[in-house]
Design a protein around this motif. Structure first.
Motif, mmCIF file in Angstrom:
data_model
loop_
_atom_site.group_PDB
_atom_site.id
_atom_site.type_symbol
_atom_site.label_atom_id
_atom_site.label_comp_id
_atom_site.label_asym_id
_atom_site.label_seq_id
_atom_site.Cartn_x
_atom_site.Cartn_y
_atom_site.Cartn_z
ATOM 1 N N MET A 1 0.843 -1.188 0.000
ATOM 2 C CA MET A 1 0.000 0.000 0.000
ATOM 3 C C MET A 1 0.884 1.246 0.000
ATOM 4 S SD MET A 1 -1.319 0.197 3.953
ATOM 5 C CE MET A 1 -0.115 0.268 5.287
ATOM 6 N N ALA A 2 0.354 2.357 -0.494
ATOM 7 C CA ALA A 2 1.091 3.615 -0.513
ATOM 8 C C ALA A 2 0.843 4.347 0.802
ATOM 9 C CB ALA A 2 0.639 4.465 -1.703
ATOM 10 N N ILE A 3 1.935 4.731 1.477
ATOM 11 C CA ILE A 3 1.826 5.456 2.735
ATOM 12 C C ILE A 3 1.988 6.941 2.447
ATOM 13 C CG2 ILE A 3 2.724 5.704 5.065
ATOM 14 C CD1 ILE A 3 1.609 2.972 4.564
ATOM 15 N N HIS A 65 23.360 1.452 6.035
ATOM 16 C CA HIS A 65 22.870 2.814 6.224
ATOM 17 C C HIS A 65 21.355 2.803 6.064
ATOM 18 C CE1 HIS A 65 23.155 7.278 5.967
ATOM 19 N NE2 HIS A 65 22.049 7.141 5.242
ATOM 20 N N GLY A 66 20.661 3.612 6.885
ATOM 21 C CA GLY A 66 19.218 3.695 6.715
ATOM 22 C C GLY A 66 18.526 4.363 7.882
ATOM 23 N N SER A 67 17.188 4.358 7.814
ATOM 24 C CA SER A 67 16.342 4.964 8.832
ATOM 25 C C SER A 67 15.874 3.897 9.816
ATOM 26 C CB SER A 67 15.124 5.607 8.170
ATOM 27 O OG SER A 67 14.319 4.586 7.562
ATOM 28 N N ALA A 68 15.007 4.310 10.747
ATOM 29 C CA ALA A 68 14.433 3.348 11.691
ATOM 30 C C ALA A 68 13.632 2.283 10.952
ATOM 31 C CB ALA A 68 13.548 4.079 12.702
ATOM 32 N N LEU A 69 12.933 2.687 9.898
ATOM 33 C CA LEU A 69 12.177 1.716 9.096
ATOM 34 C C LEU A 69 13.110 0.718 8.431
ATOM 35 C CD1 LEU A 69 9.585 4.135 7.437
ATOM 36 C CD2 LEU A 69 9.064 2.317 9.061
ATOM 37 N N PHE A 71 15.991 -0.214 9.439
ATOM 38 C CA PHE A 71 16.590 -1.091 10.447
ATOM 39 C C PHE A 71 15.660 -2.268 10.754
ATOM 40 C CE2 PHE A 71 19.793 -1.874 13.576
ATOM 41 C CZ PHE A 71 19.134 -2.528 14.604
ATOM 42 N N LEU A 72 14.369 -1.986 10.903
ATOM 43 C CA LEU A 72 13.417 -3.071 11.166
ATOM 44 C C LEU A 72 13.330 -4.019 9.973
ATOM 45 C CD1 LEU A 72 10.481 -1.195 12.938
ATOM 46 C CD2 LEU A 72 12.172 -2.692 13.973
ATOM 47 N N ILE A 73 13.335 -3.471 8.780
ATOM 48 C CA ILE A 73 13.254 -4.306 7.575
ATOM 49 C C ILE A 73 14.477 -5.214 7.470
ATOM 50 C CG2 ILE A 73 13.324 -4.233 5.037
ATOM 51 C CD1 ILE A 73 11.643 -1.616 5.262
ATOM 52 N N ASN A 74 15.676 -4.671 7.753
ATOM 53 C CA ASN A 74 16.918 -5.416 7.558
ATOM 54 C C ASN A 74 17.272 -6.349 8.712
ATOM 55 O OD1 ASN A 74 17.475 -4.241 5.032
ATOM 56 N ND2 ASN A 74 18.328 -2.420 6.009
ATOM 57 N N THR A 75 16.756 -6.066 9.911
ATOM 58 C CA THR A 75 17.099 -6.932 11.053
ATOM 59 C C THR A 75 16.013 -7.947 11.378
ATOM 60 O OG1 THR A 75 16.203 -5.300 12.626
ATOM 61 C CG2 THR A 75 18.568 -5.196 12.125
ATOM 62 N N GLU A 76 14.760 -7.644 11.014
ATOM 63 C CA GLU A 76 13.671 -8.553 11.373
ATOM 64 C C GLU A 76 12.946 -9.117 10.164
ATOM 65 O OE1 GLU A 76 11.094 -7.213 14.457
ATOM 66 O OE2 GLU A 76 12.643 -5.999 15.421
ATOM 67 N N GLY A 77 13.411 -8.771 8.966
ATOM 68 C CA GLY A 77 12.802 -9.321 7.761
ATOM 69 C C GLY A 77 11.394 -8.833 7.496
ATOM 70 N N THR A 79 8.363 -6.498 5.928
ATOM 71 C CA THR A 79 8.101 -5.733 4.723
ATOM 72 C C THR A 79 7.971 -4.265 5.112
ATOM 73 O OG1 THR A 79 5.705 -5.930 4.935
ATOM 74 C CG2 THR A 79 6.852 -7.683 3.725
ATOM 75 N N PHE A 80 7.972 -3.390 4.095
ATOM 76 C CA PHE A 80 7.846 -1.961 4.410
ATOM 77 C C PHE A 80 6.545 -1.644 5.143
ATOM 78 C CE2 PHE A 80 6.516 2.366 3.192
ATOM 79 C CZ PHE A 80 7.571 3.088 3.739
ATOM 80 N N PRO A 81 5.391 -2.136 4.670
ATOM 81 C CA PRO A 81 4.146 -1.853 5.421
ATOM 82 C C PRO A 81 4.183 -2.410 6.846
ATOM 83 C CG PRO A 81 3.635 -2.610 3.200
ATOM 84 C CD PRO A 81 5.102 -2.834 3.407
ATOM 85 N N GLU A 82 4.790 -3.599 7.023
ATOM 86 C CA GLU A 82 4.877 -4.177 8.363
ATOM 87 C C GLU A 82 5.743 -3.314 9.276
ATOM 88 O OE1 GLU A 82 4.419 -8.944 7.275
ATOM 89 O OE2 GLU A 82 6.409 -7.995 7.322
ATOM 90 N N ALA A 83 6.845 -2.799 8.737
ATOM 91 C CA ALA A 83 7.724 -1.936 9.533
ATOM 92 C C ALA A 83 7.011 -0.646 9.905
ATOM 93 C CB ALA A 83 9.012 -1.629 8.752
#
Length: 632
Positions: A1-3, A65-69, A71-77, A79-83
């Motif tokens: 979905m588009a945020i 490198h990245g934002s808080a979003l 970090f969640l995507i890369n450490t916990e697998g 998706t963007f909407p889930e993060a």
């Protein structure tokens, strides 16, 4: 979905990167940044940094490198909407659905920033015009310099009908946007034209943490009410989530790791001009939970500075009550009350910035504030008043949700009561009569108490041994237990020195395993205490590890080790609290042998014995040890 972009901006504004990263990485604050070991590659020296001001993390070793979003995507697998949903839940926000109406609202939100910026420019210009002379004179009379006025972008709303509307319309801004931004008020009678909310007021722009104007506060000059008027809640502005002056204070607060919370706009500005740029204020209400969390992102112990009058006392009490449920290890509040009749502005003008700094240096912690609030007028000579005081203090402590902080709070408050009682009794002679039978009975009871207390001390010493050994054998649990271990003070000097060295070593190098940690301790002169400590868990020949089911065993999973450590810590703290009360009851019994005192003593002695019975819930350890095994 588009945020919607506006929603993401607000989400990033509410949640700091260090708060998210800190749940997985042990971070150390260095200036305006945090550093730690990179979670994306193996390293022994920290090259991973987090910058809340810029809103990103970066590793100089692997380039992550990245934002808080991210970090969640890369450490916990995720998706963007889930993060996004995870961060939104933490920030107390609802993720907007992807509809044309919501996209329109997001675009309007971005447009509202432009509306507020143009309104700010209008008020700033008006302050320098003839119609703003009264406002400028007020600010000058308050001692504000041109630089201070410019720094806080102060302005004036003149009594010119339609002046703001005409100025903003020249910028292509529609009246409907002015209403939505809170600048105009639409009468209930729609046939009547909207009118300006702010008239003949000195204007204080309220910004978000990035410095974008989102609302205004206006001070009326002359007679009339209300004296201060804030913007209403709008798509940009929610009063309980914003602190006045945060954008101006943030850099200084991060640098000093201190932030001052005062009562109003002029207090913030006067402090900044007086050399305290790290000051903020709530917007006419008591501190909210969101505002407390904002403060804790910049300082572990913000200082709440209030006037010394009754209103200031009430404000301090409300701040304390609001913070109690959210206290966590290492985070709290400090309190300063100014002399009666003074505010930060008047104090600095009369006595200088040094006087203000002296008061800040004497700030009291939250626990002391609660003590002073509840103990005022209490007669500690009477059992009824003592019981009432203890009950009131416990009510405060039981609001704390964190079990570790709650335990320490309760222990500190109980200690304070007994210390106050002891100080009062020590200050005046205490006469008592005894016959030889009472003397003999008291002596026997004293010996029994001493024997019982020694047994408990042995058990407590053993628990200290377990708590420290677990960290040495499993250094990777330090993130979870380090704060609590750092608050203890072991009975044995040699064991306590070893505890301090272990904490200092692991704080400086989080990559050490058990073997490397032990080598470091040996090289730094702790060979004897270390051998004595770990020797308690090995067979006499130095070989096989005793107790394969114990939570200390090197092969035990970390969750089992932590469960065992937590269980031991809870027992230790419970026994310590009971021991404090036990000593006081024993002292009373020595002073005066009465049936009531003896009954209380015996009941407490029985309770200590019950608490000291350890069921095997953490992997098969017990405290059935020979006394010689406990002490060197």
């Amino acid at each position: 979905m588009a945020i919607p972009p506006g929603f993401l901006d607000e989400l990033r504004n509410r949640v700091s990167v260090s708060e998210i990263v800190g749940k997985r990485v042990k971070l150390t604050k260095k200036g305006r940044e945090h550093s730690g070991l990179c979670p994306f590659h193996n390293e022994k020296s920290p090259s991973f940094t987090v910058n809340d001001d810029k809103g990103f993390y970066h590793c100089f070793g692997c380039g992550a490198h990245g934002s808080a979003l991210d970090f969640l995507i890369n450490t916990e697998g995720l998706t963007f909407p889930e993060a996004v949903e995870r961060l939104a839940l933490q920030a107390g926000m609802d993720v907007p659905q992807d509809t044309p109406e919501q996209r329109e609202r997001s675009e309007k939100r971005n447009t509202l920033y432009d509306v507020m910026e143009h309104a700010t420019l209008y008020y700033e210009r008006a302050l320098k015009m003839p119609e703003g002379k009264i406002g400028l004179q007020y600010l000058k009379n308050r001692g504000l310099s041109e630089n201070t006025i410019k720094h806080f972008r102060l302005g004036y709303s003149p009594n010119i009908k339609g002046g703001l509307v005409a100025a903003l319309k020249r910028e292509g801004i529609d009246e409907r946007l002015m209403i939505e931004a809170g600048l105009l008020i639409q009468p209930d009678d729609r046939a009547r034209s909207p009118y300006e909310r702010f008239r003949e007021r000195v204007m204080f722009p309220i910004t978000d943490r990035r410095g974008k104007v989102i609302a205004f506060g206006g001070r009326l000059l002359g007679d009339g009410k209300p004296k201060y008027l804030n913007s209403p809640d709008t798509p940009l502005f929610h009063k309980g989530t914003v602190l006045y002056g945060l954008a101006q204070a943030r850099e200084s607060a991060h640098k000093k790791e201190e932030i001052i919370v005062t009562e109003g706009y002029m207090d913030v500005i006067a402090l900044a001009q007086g050399g305290f740029p790290n000051a903020v204020a709530p917007l006419g209400t008591a501190l909210t939970e969101d505002q407390i969390q904002l403060l804790w992102r910049m300082s572990r112990r913000p200082t709440l500075c209030f006037d010394g009058d009754a209103a200031g006392q009430r404000a301090a009490a409300r701040g304390a009550e609001r913070a109690l449920p959210h206290l966590k290890p290492g985070f709290g509040l400090k309190f300063v009350h100014l002399p009666e009749g003074e505010d930060p502005d008047s104090l600095i003008k009369k006595h200088g910035s040094d006087a203000m700094q002296t008061l800040l240096d004497k700030a009291i912690p939250l626990s002391e504030l609660l003590w002073r609030m509840e103990s005022e007028g209490i007669n500690l000579d009477t059992a009824e008043d003592r019981a009432y005081l203890e009950d009131q203090l416990k009510k405060h402590a039981f609001q704390i949700e964190d079990e570790s902080v709650k335990s320490h709070f309760l222990a500190a408050l109980k200690d304070r009561i007994w210390n106050e009682i002891r100080a009062k009794k020590d200050s005046k002679p205490f006469q008592r009569k005894r016959d030889w039978r009472a003397e003999k009975k008291n002596h026997r009871t004293h010996l029994e108490a001493k024997s019982s207390l020694n047994t408990k001390i042995n058990a407590q010493n053993w628990r200290e041994t377990l708590l420290l050994a677990a960290v040495i054998l499993h250094p990777n649990i330090i993130d979870e237990v380090g704060e609590r271990l750092g608050l203890l003070n072991f009975m044995s000097d040699s064991l306590d020195n070893l505890r301090q060295e272990v904490l200092k070593t692991l704080d400086g190098d989080l990559g050490l395993d058990s073997s490397a940690l032990q080598d470091h301790l040996v090289k730094n002169g702790f060979s004897g205490p270390l051998k004595s400590l770990l020797g308690k868990f090995h067979a006499p020949n130095g070989g096989k590890f005793i107790g394969h089911e114990t939570f200390l065993h090197p092969d035990r999973p970390i969750d089992v080790v932590l469960r065992g450590w937590d269980h031991t810590f809870t027992l230790y703290m419970n026994q310590r609290d009971l021991a404090t009360e036990f000593k006081e009851l024993k002292r009373r019994l020595e002073l005066e042998m009465t049936p009531q005192a003896l009954s209380q003593f015996q009941a407490h002695q029985k309770l200590m014995g019950m608490v000291d019975t350890d069921e095997d819930e953490t992997g098969g350890y017990s405290f059935k040890l020979n006394e010689e095994d406990l002490f060197d």
